[in-house]
Design an enzyme around this catalytic site. Structure first.
Site, PDB file in Angstrom:
ATOM      1  N   THR A   1       2.098   1.590   5.953  1.00 20.21           N
ATOM      2  CA  THR A   1       1.373   2.709   5.376  1.00 20.21           C
ATOM      3  C   THR A   1       0.817   3.541   6.521  1.00 20.21           C
ATOM      4  O   THR A   1       0.509   3.000   7.583  1.00 20.21           O
ATOM      5  CB  THR A   1       0.215   2.238   4.476  1.00 20.21           C
ATOM      6  OG1 THR A   1      -0.645   3.338   4.167  1.00 20.21           O
ATOM      7  CG2 THR A   1      -0.621   1.176   5.146  1.00 20.21           C
ATOM      8  N   ASN A   2       0.690   4.844   6.306  1.00 23.68           N
ATOM      9  CA  ASN A   2       0.108   5.710   7.333  1.00 23.68           C
ATOM     10  C   ASN A   2      -1.419   5.619   7.352  1.00 23.68           C
ATOM     11  O   ASN A   2      -2.038   5.456   8.404  1.00 23.68           O
ATOM     12  CB  ASN A   2       0.520   7.165   7.089  1.00 23.68           C
ATOM     13  CG  ASN A   2       1.951   7.459   7.481  1.00 23.68           C
ATOM     14  OD1 ASN A   2       2.244   7.795   8.620  1.00 23.68           O
ATOM     15  ND2 ASN A   2       2.859   7.325   6.524  1.00 23.68           N
ATOM     16  N   THR A   3      -2.039   5.725   6.173  1.00 20.09           N
ATOM     17  CA  THR A   3      -3.498   5.836   6.095  1.00 20.09           C
ATOM     18  C   THR A   3      -4.210   4.661   6.757  1.00 20.09           C
ATOM     19  O   THR A   3      -5.205   4.843   7.475  1.00 20.09           O
ATOM     20  CB  THR A   3      -3.952   5.948   4.632  1.00 20.09           C
ATOM     21  OG1 THR A   3      -3.388   7.136   4.058  1.00 20.09           O
ATOM     22  CG2 THR A   3      -5.460   6.019   4.525  1.00 20.09           C
TER      23      THR A   3
ATOM     24  N   MET B   1       0.843  -1.219   0.000  1.00 20.89           N
ATOM     25  CA  MET B   1       0.000   0.000   0.000  1.00 20.89           C
ATOM     26  C   MET B   1       0.873   1.262   0.000  1.00 20.89           C
ATOM     27  O   MET B   1       0.913   1.978   0.983  1.00 20.89           O
ATOM     28  CB  MET B   1      -0.914  -0.025   1.224  1.00 20.89           C
ATOM     29  CG  MET B   1      -1.844  -1.228   1.239  1.00 20.89           C
ATOM     30  SD  MET B   1      -2.688  -1.461   2.819  1.00 20.89           S
ATOM     31  CE  MET B   1      -1.383  -2.162   3.822  1.00 20.89           C
TER      32      MET B   1
ATOM     33  N   CYS C   1       2.831  10.102   4.651  1.00 19.32           N
ATOM     34  CA  CYS C   1       2.455   9.078   3.686  1.00 19.32           C
ATOM     35  C   CYS C   1       3.748   8.398   3.289  1.00 19.32           C
ATOM     36  O   CYS C   1       4.742   9.080   3.000  1.00 19.32           O
ATOM     37  CB  CYS C   1       1.761   9.682   2.470  1.00 19.32           C
ATOM     38  SG  CYS C   1       1.464   8.473   1.159  1.00 19.32           S
ATOM     39  N   THR C   2       3.760   7.093   3.279  1.00 24.16           N
ATOM     40  CA  THR C   2       5.015   6.369   3.098  1.00 24.16           C
ATOM     41  C   THR C   2       5.612   6.557   1.700  1.00 24.16           C
ATOM     42  O   THR C   2       6.779   6.232   1.486  1.00 24.16           O
ATOM     43  CB  THR C   2       4.833   4.872   3.397  1.00 24.16           C
ATOM     44  OG1 THR C   2       3.688   4.375   2.694  1.00 24.16           O
ATOM     45  CG2 THR C   2       4.636   4.657   4.892  1.00 24.16           C
ATOM     46  N   GLU C   3       4.829   7.096   0.744  1.00 23.37           N
ATOM     47  CA  GLU C   3       5.369   7.354  -0.595  1.00 23.37           C
ATOM     48  C   GLU C   3       6.021   8.726  -0.737  1.00 23.37           C
ATOM     49  O   GLU C   3       6.804   8.937  -1.674  1.00 23.37           O
ATOM     50  CB  GLU C   3       4.266   7.233  -1.661  1.00 23.37           C
ATOM     51  CG  GLU C   3       3.873   5.826  -2.034  1.00 23.37           C
ATOM     52  CD  GLU C   3       2.903   5.206  -1.046  1.00 23.37           C
ATOM     53  OE1 GLU C   3       2.783   3.975  -1.034  1.00 23.37           O
ATOM     54  OE2 GLU C   3       2.286   5.956  -0.273  1.00 23.37           O
TER      55      GLU C   3
ATOM     56  N   GLN D   1     -11.271   2.526   0.031  1.00 23.77           N
ATOM     57  CA  GLN D   1     -11.039   3.840   0.627  1.00 23.77           C
ATOM     58  C   GLN D   1     -11.936   4.894  -0.016  1.00 23.77           C
ATOM     59  O   GLN D   1     -12.613   5.674   0.663  1.00 23.77           O
ATOM     60  CB  GLN D   1      -9.573   4.237   0.460  1.00 23.77           C
ATOM     61  CG  GLN D   1      -8.592   3.438   1.287  1.00 23.77           C
ATOM     62  CD  GLN D   1      -7.151   3.810   0.976  1.00 23.77           C
ATOM     63  OE1 GLN D   1      -6.849   4.371  -0.075  1.00 23.77           O
ATOM     64  NE2 GLN D   1      -6.240   3.483   1.888  1.00 23.77           N
TER      65      GLN D   1
END
Length: 230
Positions: free
Chosen positions: A83-85, A10, A197-199, A52
């Protein structure tokens, strides 16, 4: 060494970073040919994204709980959600297993508190910036004052994450958009920026920015190694 259970995919772009950081840090600490003991359950992100956007968080929660249970059955000693979300359902995931879950916001907040930060800005998906599951934890558990960009800037940040970064697309124009938003948050008094956000770490790093950045991906992955070796 404890076995790290990673819920990934994710996106897989950021999960790749988790795997790399975790193994590099284990090797730094132990030397030789050491690497991390880990399991990864990687979801199909298109399915998660659809849930989501449709607001079907209960269904997404069931998928996350199932992933955690499979990791526990496979021998993981603790869980890391990459993932953060999807920490929106961290409590439910934690309750679904008998092993600990390392929360990404905790790893980040501990570092910020140690550095004496008080007023911080949060960048991430619209879900992370607008809902209270992340900001509220930073505020209630660690006493941080958290601000987020305005509505138009939140949309820019969110769209770049899903339409570019999750696909591995790195665009200099998008980087400049992020940096302009960060500058405005600095003018509003933010002492530091959470790359929530991990991206986002794929797009910007400290070398691009004068205000301190806290990379949740790296902090979370490093805390997983510290826990695994404790």
């Amino acid at each position: 060494m404890k076995t790290i259970g990673l819920i990934g995919g994710m996106s897989w772009e950021s999960s790749l970073l988790y795997y790399q950081i975790i193994n590099q840090r284990v090797n730094e600490k132990l030397g030789g040919l050491h690497s991390a003991k880990s399991l990864m359950y990687s979801v199909d992100f298109d399915e998660i994204k659809s849930l989501q956007y449709q607001g079907k968080w209960d269904e997404a929660t069931k998928l996350m709980m199932d992933a955690a249970q499979k990791l526990e059955s496979g021998g993981a000693d603790f869980i890391v959600i990459c993932t953060n979300t999807m920490h929106k359902m961290a409590n439910e995931v934690e309750e679904a297993v008998t092993i600990p879950l390392l929360h990404i916001a905790d790893a980040t907040a501990k570092e910020m508190v140690k550095d004496g930060r008080q007023k911080v800005a949060l960048l991430g998906t619209a879900f992370t910036m607008e809902q209270d599951f992340y900001k509220g934890r930073l505020r209630d558990k660690f006493g941080l004052e958290v601000i987020v960009p305005g509505e138009a800037d939140r949309r820019v940040i969110h769209d770049i994450i899903y339409q570019e970064l999750c696909l591995g697309i790195i665009n200099d124009e998008s980087r400049q958009s992020y940096l302009s938003i960060i500058q405005e948050l600095g003018r509003q008094g933010a002492e530091a920026i959470i790359l929530g956000c991990t991206e986002i770490t794929l797009l910007i790093s400290q070398e691009h920015c004068g205000i301190p950045l806290y990379d949740t991906t790296r902090l979370h992955a490093e805390s997983a190694v510290d826990f695994a070796l404790s």
